[in-house]
Design a protein around this motif. Structure first.
Motif, PDB file in Angstrom:
ATOM      1  N   ILE A  34      25.859 -48.096  79.352  1.00  0.00           N
ATOM      2  CA  ILE A  34      25.680 -46.784  78.751  1.00  0.00           C
ATOM      3  C   ILE A  34      24.204 -46.422  78.804  1.00  0.00           C
ATOM      4  N   SER A 174      23.937 -64.407  69.123  1.00  0.00           N
ATOM      5  CA  SER A 174      23.852 -63.749  70.420  1.00  0.00           C
ATOM      6  C   SER A 174      22.618 -64.201  71.182  1.00  0.00           C
TER       7      SER A 174
ATOM      8  N   ASN B  32      16.225 -50.407  59.127  1.00  0.00           N
ATOM      9  CA  ASN B  32      15.676 -51.753  59.037  1.00  0.00           C
ATOM     10  C   ASN B  32      14.824 -51.970  60.283  1.00  0.00           C
ATOM     11  N   GLY B  33      13.542 -51.716  60.141  1.00  0.00           N
ATOM     12  CA  GLY B  33      12.710 -51.716  61.339  1.00  0.00           C
ATOM     13  C   GLY B  33      13.095 -50.505  62.176  1.00  0.00           C
ATOM     14  N   VAL B  35      16.167 -50.330  63.747  1.00  0.00           N
ATOM     15  CA  VAL B  35      17.611 -50.164  63.852  1.00  0.00           C
ATOM     16  C   VAL B  35      18.228 -49.682  62.537  1.00  0.00           C
ATOM     17  N   TYR B  55      24.349 -49.942  63.383  1.00  0.00           N
ATOM     18  CA  TYR B  55      24.841 -50.967  64.302  1.00  0.00           C
ATOM     19  C   TYR B  55      25.863 -51.852  63.608  1.00  0.00           C
ATOM     20  N   LYS B  56      25.683 -52.080  62.301  1.00  0.00           N
ATOM     21  CA  LYS B  56      26.673 -52.864  61.548  1.00  0.00           C
ATOM     22  C   LYS B  56      27.686 -51.902  60.958  1.00  0.00           C
ATOM     23  N   PRO B 135      26.441 -41.927  72.707  1.00  0.00           N
ATOM     24  CA  PRO B 135      26.818 -42.664  73.918  1.00  0.00           C
ATOM     25  C   PRO B 135      27.647 -43.894  73.541  1.00  0.00           C
ATOM     26  N   MET B 233      28.948 -61.080  69.241  1.00  0.00           N
ATOM     27  CA  MET B 233      28.346 -60.044  68.406  1.00  0.00           C
ATOM     28  C   MET B 233      29.320 -58.891  68.175  1.00  0.00           C
ATOM     29  N   ILE B 237      30.066 -56.953  64.449  1.00  0.00           N
ATOM     30  CA  ILE B 237      29.717 -55.577  64.117  1.00  0.00           C
ATOM     31  C   ILE B 237      30.918 -54.642  64.172  1.00  0.00           C
ATOM     32  N   ILE B 313      30.301 -51.582  72.478  1.00  0.00           N
ATOM     33  CA  ILE B 313      29.829 -51.149  73.793  1.00  0.00           C
ATOM     34  C   ILE B 313      28.313 -50.953  73.752  1.00  0.00           C
ATOM     35  N   ARG B 314      27.833 -50.334  72.671  1.00  0.00           N
ATOM     36  CA  ARG B 314      26.390 -50.076  72.574  1.00  0.00           C
ATOM     37  C   ARG B 314      25.594 -51.366  72.415  1.00  0.00           C
ATOM     38  N   SER B 315      26.157 -52.327  71.678  1.00  0.00           N
ATOM     39  CA  SER B 315      25.365 -53.519  71.380  1.00  0.00           C
ATOM     40  C   SER B 315      25.563 -54.654  72.368  1.00  0.00           C
ATOM     41  N   PRO B 317      25.104 -57.197  75.026  1.00  0.00           N
ATOM     42  CA  PRO B 317      23.941 -57.516  75.843  1.00  0.00           C
ATOM     43  C   PRO B 317      24.228 -57.497  77.335  1.00  0.00           C
TER      44      PRO B 317
END
Lengths: 285, 334
Positions: A34, A174, B32-33, B35, B55-56, B135, B233, B237, B313-315, B317
């Motif tokens: 993506i 991860s 958080n920072g 993210v 993200y979570k 996205p 991961m 999430i 999908i976004r996270s 790796p």
């Protein structure tokens, strides 16, 4: 030479390799992520080379896939950090040199979705593959000092920073999975006997994991940034490992992933080694 | 002002009071920072109100990553007490739909989960509709309305002027919470139901009459999962993943039993004591994850345990895409 020219050369090489039957599979990059990110792409036919990509979004370290396919001959489109990962596998007797065909590609660093250079790429000083079977050069890229200077050591007494950083971690492991240095069949964190992992995913378990992993990676990290890239929680995973890498370089003058013949520093012992590397030895300044 | 409007100021005041209340746990998105995290909040100032997806997922509020269930000691077995009210603010409609799945699996099936139940019954879910698709999002393809879910207790829609929110759905629990505040006493939900999504588009789901064995070789799972690094991961999430494991922690005087999240993407998940592992490789594990979500839960409970939030999908790796895999299965199905 631009990315386009490099890509065409990569395609040509991969096609040729498969046509001549020198390798069974080639690992490279293709479209499909993506936000324009490139994803790992494996193919075994010369026609497959058409879909290969090479640009500034080819971030994933491919050497872990080469390790997965270690039982057969594999070609890898490898950036310098991917090459260092492969060299590390070879030096640690995990991969046969004959089973991997390294297509070493000069790399000036990758960018994220926002177009900014990734932090580990900005700090990188190895822009040309140290080991290769065939080279895809880019004369515009030269090895040398990284654009961004490493931050000074923050190790002594900076326990608070470490605590804040790992408090974001959700212990999904991860970073371990993405890391080419983490290939133990059973990770110490997954072992039942002895059980290193406290049941509660609290600071204790996180410290155990991050310090354990950092010490296991001392002198083995190839600085590819995979651990930090995969972290969805945004933990600065590299921070503690960078310290270990710097320590090893200061004390033993060793950096991982440059030479397949040199014994890994932590596997070698010499009576003349400085005592600083031992617990309770001289103090590190 | 119409009767279903909550101004920004009122909402901030409510959140502030909830964050300060000692008997209420408030979960909300927080930066958080770099993210966007979803976490327990004690300072309402820190809540990050945005259209982005954290993200979570908020499932932690209903099923914490590690929960002490009971303690054994010489005095007997002591079940851990839980008497706090939980308010989850800023969940998305996809998160609310995922909670519907968790509720079905953990509370309506053959086995009831009292620990989930007590958290669920004591919780108020305040969801905010999405203004845009991010996205990786595919809730529309899954047939959900990105602005609305009636499994929330209070459903808010951001006003175009940015002055506040319109309440589009209220449950009994939601009404009760709002009636505790003077400003929102007697508020009514504007008439709104979930809009049918993706007209003319084939909904992303699998027919539950399919036998699972038929899908075991229907696509080249080796090829589909070859880039997966097996990190797990995605399961951590995911708003609807709910597998868990128990862990006993002993000290000299007592033993605490914890329930911890587990992940089907880990090799240890199915490892037998004999050393045999029926899901030995990433291929089998990922296939299980896809089919559990799209087929098995659908067969038993009638829901697909994927709401299209796109977090995995976004996270990911490596760039795994569950949507593309399900699409490829649907393509080859008769």
């Amino acid at each position: 030479m631009s990315f386009d020219a490099q890509r065409e050369k990569i395609k040509e090489i991969c096609k040729d390799l498969l046509e001549k039957g020198l390798v069974e599979t080639v690992i490279g990059y293709a479209e499909g992520g993506i936000d324009g990110a490139r994803i790992p792409y494996m193919f075994g036919t010369p026609e497959g080379a058409k879909a290969l990509c090479w640009d500034q979004r080819c971030v994933v370290n491919l050497c872990t896939y080469a390790y997965e396919k270690r039982d057969r001959k594999t070609g890898v489109v490898a950036k310098p950090c991917d090459v260092r990962g492969i060299v590390n596998y070879i030096a640690e007797n995990q991969l046969n040199r004959e089973n991997v065909y390294i297509i070493g590609v000069d790399c000036d660093g990758m960018v994220g979705a926002d177009g900014e250079k990734l932090p580990w790429c900005a700090e990188c000083s190895v822009k040309k593959p140290p080991v290769y079977d065939v080279k895809v050069e880019n004369p515009d890229i030269t090895d040398g000092e990284s654009a961004k200077k490493e931050e000074p050591s923050s190790m002594p007494g900076d326990f608070a920073k470490f605590q804040t950083e790992i408090s974001k971690c959700i212990l999904c492991y991860s970073c371990r999975q993405a890391c080419c240095g983490c290939y133990c069949p059973v990770c110490f964190m997954d072992r039942g006997v002895p059980n290193w992992q406290p049941a509660e995913p609290g600071q204790g378990a996180k410290m155990m994991y991050h310090l354990g992993r950092a010490s296991h990676l001392a002198g083995r990290c190839v600085e590819c940034g995979a651990c930090e890239r995969v972290c969805a929680s945004g933990v600065d995973v590299r921070y503690i490992i960078k310290e270990a890498t710097k320590f090893i370089e200061d004390v033993y003058g060793f950096r991982a992933g440059f030479d397949t013949e040199t014994e890994p520093v932590m596997a070698a012992y010499d009576p003349g080694d400085r005592e600083i590397g031992f617990l309770g030895g001289e103090k590190h300044e | 002002m119409n009767n279903s409007f909550v101004s920004k100021e009122t909402l901030n005041k409510i959140l502030k009071e909830l964050a300060a209340a000692e008997d209420v746990l408030l979960y909300a998105p927080v930066l958080n920072g770099k993210v966007l995290d979803f976490a327990e909040i004690t300072d309402a100032e820190k809540i990050a109100i945005s259209d982005d997806i954290s993200y979570k997922s908020p499932k932690e509020a209903f099923m914490p990553q590690a929960e002490n269930l009971m303690t054994f000691s010489e005095g007997g077995v002591l079940e851990s007490a839980y008497d706090k009210k939980t308010v989850v603010f800023g969940a998305k409609p996809c998160d609310a739909e995922a909670l519907r799945v968790l509720h079905a699996v953990l509370m309506t099936g053959k086995f009831q989960d009292p620990f989930f139940e007590r958290r669920f019954e004591n919780s108020v879910l305040i969801a905010v509709g999405c203004a845009s698709e991010k996205p990786g999002c595919f809730c529309t393809e899954r047939g959900f309305d990105k602005e609305f879910s009636d499994f929330s207790d209070i459903m808010l829609r951001r006003d175009e002027g940015g002055t506040g929110y319109t309440v589009t759905h209220l449950s009994g629990k939601g009404r009760e919470l709002l009636s505790e505040f003077n400003e929102t006493k007697g508020i009514e939900a504007a008439k709104r139901t979930a809009k049918a999504q993706g007209t003319g588009m084939k909904k992303l789901e699998l027919d539950k009459s399919i036998e699972d064995r038929e899908l075991f070789d229907i696509i080249d799972w080796d090829k589909a999962t070859e880039i997966c690094q097996g990190c797990g991961m995605c399961t951590f999430i995911c708003p609807s993943c709910h597998c868990f494991d128990f862990k006993d922690v002993s000290t000299f005087s007592e033993t605490k039993r914890y329930r911890c999240w587990d992940s089907c993407m880990y090799p240890q998940f199915t490892l037998h004591a004999s050393g045999h592992n029926p899901r030995a490789s990433v291929k089998e594990r990922f296939r299980q994850r896809v089919l559990h979500k799209y087929l098995y839960i659908n067969k038993i409970f009638g829901y697909t345990a994927c709401t299209g939030c796109g977090r995995c999908i976004r996270s990911c790796p490596a760039g795994m895409n569950i949507k593309k895999i399900v699409e490829s299965i649907m393509e080859v199905l008769p």
